[in-house]
Design a protein around this motif. Structure first.
Motif, PDB file in Angstrom:
ATOM      1  N   LEU A 193       0.921  -1.199  -0.032  1.00 21.00           N
ATOM      2  CA  LEU A 193       0.121   0.035   0.015  1.00 21.00           C
ATOM      3  C   LEU A 193       0.769   1.304  -0.062  1.00 21.00           C
ATOM      4  N   ILE A 194       1.958   1.066   1.048  1.00 17.65           N
ATOM      5  CA  ILE A 194       2.775   2.452   0.898  1.00 17.65           C
ATOM      6  C   ILE A 194       3.487   2.476  -0.478  1.00 17.65           C
ATOM      7  N   ASN A 195       4.206   1.606  -1.064  1.00 21.01           N
ATOM      8  CA  ASN A 195       4.614   1.768  -2.297  1.00 21.01           C
ATOM      9  C   ASN A 195       3.770   2.446  -3.251  1.00 21.01           C
ATOM     10  N   ARG A 196       2.610   1.937  -3.306  1.00 17.96           N
ATOM     11  CA  ARG A 196       1.657   2.370  -4.308  1.00 17.96           C
ATOM     12  C   ARG A 196       1.220   3.773  -4.108  1.00 17.96           C
ATOM     13  N   LEU A 197       1.154   4.380  -2.795  1.00 17.64           N
ATOM     14  CA  LEU A 197       0.873   5.458  -2.465  1.00 17.64           C
ATOM     15  C   LEU A 197       2.186   6.543  -2.772  1.00 17.64           C
ATOM     16  N   ASN A 198       3.306   5.923  -2.730  1.00 12.65           N
ATOM     17  CA  ASN A 198       4.529   6.614  -3.132  1.00 12.65           C
ATOM     18  C   ASN A 198       4.442   6.894  -4.534  1.00 12.65           C
ATOM     19  N   ARG A 199       4.080   6.139  -5.392  1.00 14.83           N
ATOM     20  CA  ARG A 199       4.075   6.210  -6.863  1.00 14.83           C
ATOM     21  C   ARG A 199       3.043   7.288  -7.177  1.00 14.83           C
ATOM     22  N   ILE A 200       1.813   7.400  -6.405  1.00 10.94           N
ATOM     23  CA  ILE A 200       0.756   8.073  -6.689  1.00 10.94           C
ATOM     24  C   ILE A 200       1.394   9.595  -6.246  1.00 10.94           C
ATOM     25  N   GLU A 201       2.005   9.707  -5.242  1.00  7.07           N
ATOM     26  CA  GLU A 201       2.656  10.936  -4.643  1.00  7.07           C
ATOM     27  C   GLU A 201       3.608  11.361  -5.934  1.00  7.07           C
ATOM     28  N   GLY A 202       4.223  10.629  -6.301  1.00  5.11           N
ATOM     29  CA  GLY A 202       5.263  11.047  -7.462  1.00  5.11           C
ATOM     30  C   GLY A 202       4.547  11.310  -8.519  1.00  5.11           C
ATOM     31  N   GLN A 203       3.667  10.762  -8.966  1.00  7.37           N
ATOM     32  CA  GLN A 203       2.627  11.290 -10.073  1.00  7.37           C
ATOM     33  C   GLN A 203       2.227  12.698  -9.974  1.00  7.37           C
ATOM     34  N   ILE A 204       1.600  12.948  -8.604  1.00  5.69           N
ATOM     35  CA  ILE A 204       1.204  14.206  -8.483  1.00  5.69           C
ATOM     36  C   ILE A 204       2.295  15.240  -8.395  1.00  5.69           C
ATOM     37  N   ARG A 205       3.515  14.790  -7.897  1.00  3.56           N
ATOM     38  CA  ARG A 205       4.644  15.786  -8.023  1.00  3.56           C
ATOM     39  C   ARG A 205       5.144  16.091  -9.612  1.00  3.56           C
ATOM     40  N   GLY A 206       4.931  15.134 -10.229  1.00  4.55           N
ATOM     41  CA  GLY A 206       4.951  15.104 -11.976  1.00  4.55           C
ATOM     42  C   GLY A 206       4.165  16.274 -12.589  1.00  4.55           C
ATOM     43  N   ILE A 207       2.873  16.083 -12.231  1.00  5.74           N
ATOM     44  CA  ILE A 207       1.673  16.940 -12.470  1.00  5.74           C
ATOM     45  C   ILE A 207       2.070  18.501 -11.965  1.00  5.74           C
ATOM     46  N   ARG A 208       2.331  18.436 -10.875  1.00  3.03           N
ATOM     47  CA  ARG A 208       2.779  19.819 -10.431  1.00  3.03           C
ATOM     48  C   ARG A 208       4.042  20.526 -11.240  1.00  3.03           C
ATOM     49  N   ALA A 209       4.836  19.722 -11.391  1.00  4.63           N
ATOM     50  CA  ALA A 209       6.072  20.087 -12.218  1.00  4.63           C
ATOM     51  C   ALA A 209       5.677  20.472 -13.890  1.00  4.63           C
ATOM     52  N   MET A 210       4.623  19.694 -14.224  1.00  3.49           N
ATOM     53  CA  MET A 210       4.056  20.070 -15.439  1.00  3.49           C
ATOM     54  C   MET A 210       3.428  21.502 -15.451  1.00  3.49           C
ATOM     55  N   VAL A 211       2.818  21.682 -14.485  1.00  2.00           N
ATOM     56  CA  VAL A 211       2.142  23.050 -14.273  1.00  2.00           C
ATOM     57  C   VAL A 211       2.994  24.295 -14.299  1.00  2.00           C
ATOM     58  N   GLU A 212       3.932  24.106 -13.483  1.00  2.00           N
ATOM     59  CA  GLU A 212       4.988  24.964 -13.138  1.00  2.00           C
ATOM     60  C   GLU A 212       5.602  25.309 -14.480  1.00  2.00           C
ATOM     61  N   LYS A 213       5.867  24.456 -15.410  1.00  2.00           N
ATOM     62  CA  LYS A 213       6.643  24.531 -16.617  1.00  2.00           C
ATOM     63  C   LYS A 213       5.642  24.861 -17.778  1.00  2.00           C
ATOM     64  N   ASP A 214       4.104  25.320 -17.455  1.00  2.00           N
ATOM     65  CA  ASP A 214       3.335  25.708 -18.500  1.00  2.00           C
ATOM     66  C   ASP A 214       3.187  24.693 -19.507  1.00  2.00           C
ATOM     67  N   ALA A 215       3.144  23.109 -19.079  1.00  2.00           N
ATOM     68  CA  ALA A 215       2.867  22.024 -20.031  1.00  2.00           C
ATOM     69  C   ALA A 215       1.461  22.177 -20.547  1.00  2.00           C
ATOM     70  N   TYR A 216       1.581  21.592 -21.960  1.00  2.00           N
ATOM     71  CA  TYR A 216       0.058  21.919 -22.574  1.00  2.00           C
ATOM     72  C   TYR A 216      -0.962  21.088 -21.952  1.00  2.00           C
ATOM     73  N   CYS A 217      -2.111  21.622 -21.892  1.00  2.00           N
ATOM     74  CA  CYS A 217      -3.203  21.096 -20.795  1.00  2.00           C
ATOM     75  C   CYS A 217      -3.439  19.833 -21.068  1.00  2.00           C
ATOM     76  N   PRO A 218      -3.826  19.210 -22.328  1.00  2.00           N
ATOM     77  CA  PRO A 218      -4.298  17.992 -22.651  1.00  2.00           C
ATOM     78  C   PRO A 218      -3.178  16.708 -22.185  1.00  2.00           C
ATOM     79  N   ASP A 219      -1.549  17.173 -22.062  1.00  2.00           N
ATOM     80  CA  ASP A 219      -0.744  16.306 -21.350  1.00  2.00           C
ATOM     81  C   ASP A 219      -0.818  16.452 -19.983  1.00  2.00           C
ATOM     82  N   ILE A 220      -1.238  17.452 -19.350  1.00  2.00           N
ATOM     83  CA  ILE A 220      -1.324  17.411 -17.946  1.00  2.00           C
ATOM     84  C   ILE A 220      -2.875  16.522 -17.555  1.00  2.00           C
ATOM     85  N   LEU A 221      -3.703  16.802 -18.250  1.00  2.00           N
ATOM     86  CA  LEU A 221      -4.825  15.917 -18.124  1.00  2.00           C
ATOM     87  C   LEU A 221      -4.725  14.421 -18.403  1.00  2.00           C
TER      88      LEU A 221
END
Length: 102
Positions: free
Chosen positions: A24-52
């Motif tokens: 469970l913790i490993n899965r949550l850690n992966r999800i947390e990493g995905q969320i950080r990746g999305i935040r980085a995409m927003v910070e870098k003004d990534a294309y909306c469909p890519d973020i979605l």
């Protein structure tokens, strides 16, 4: 608000085996990493469909986590409580499922 939600449900506990806890913790850690990746995409003004697309992947990962956790809950906690005569667990399960299906 987040702490209040945690306080309302901390009177019960679920004993988990080390293997299940790690999974469970490993899965949550992966999800947390995905969320950080999305935040980085927003910070870098990534294309909306890519973020979605990444956001949808996070939703799928959380749903998968929820499915596994509810299955474990039913197999262990619910079955145990019913065997012990605690039928209130059925109402609790229905309420939980209703919250998940919103």
């Amino acid at each position: 608000m987040e702490n209040e939600e945690i306080k309302t449900c901390c009177c019960k506990k679920t004993e988990r085996g080390e293997e299940e806890r790690k999974k469970l913790i490993n899965r949550l850690n992966r999800i947390e990493g995905q969320i950080r990746g999305i935040r980085a995409m927003v910070e870098k003004d990534a294309y909306c469909p890519d973020i979605l697309v990444q956001s949808a992947a996070v939703n799928a990962a959380v749903n998968s986590f929820n499915k596994d956790l509810i299955a474990s809950h039913i197999r262990h906690c619910v079955v145990r409580d019913i065997r012990e005569g605690n039928d209130e667990v059925i109402s609790e399960l229905v309420e939980t499922l209703q919250k998940l299906m919103k």
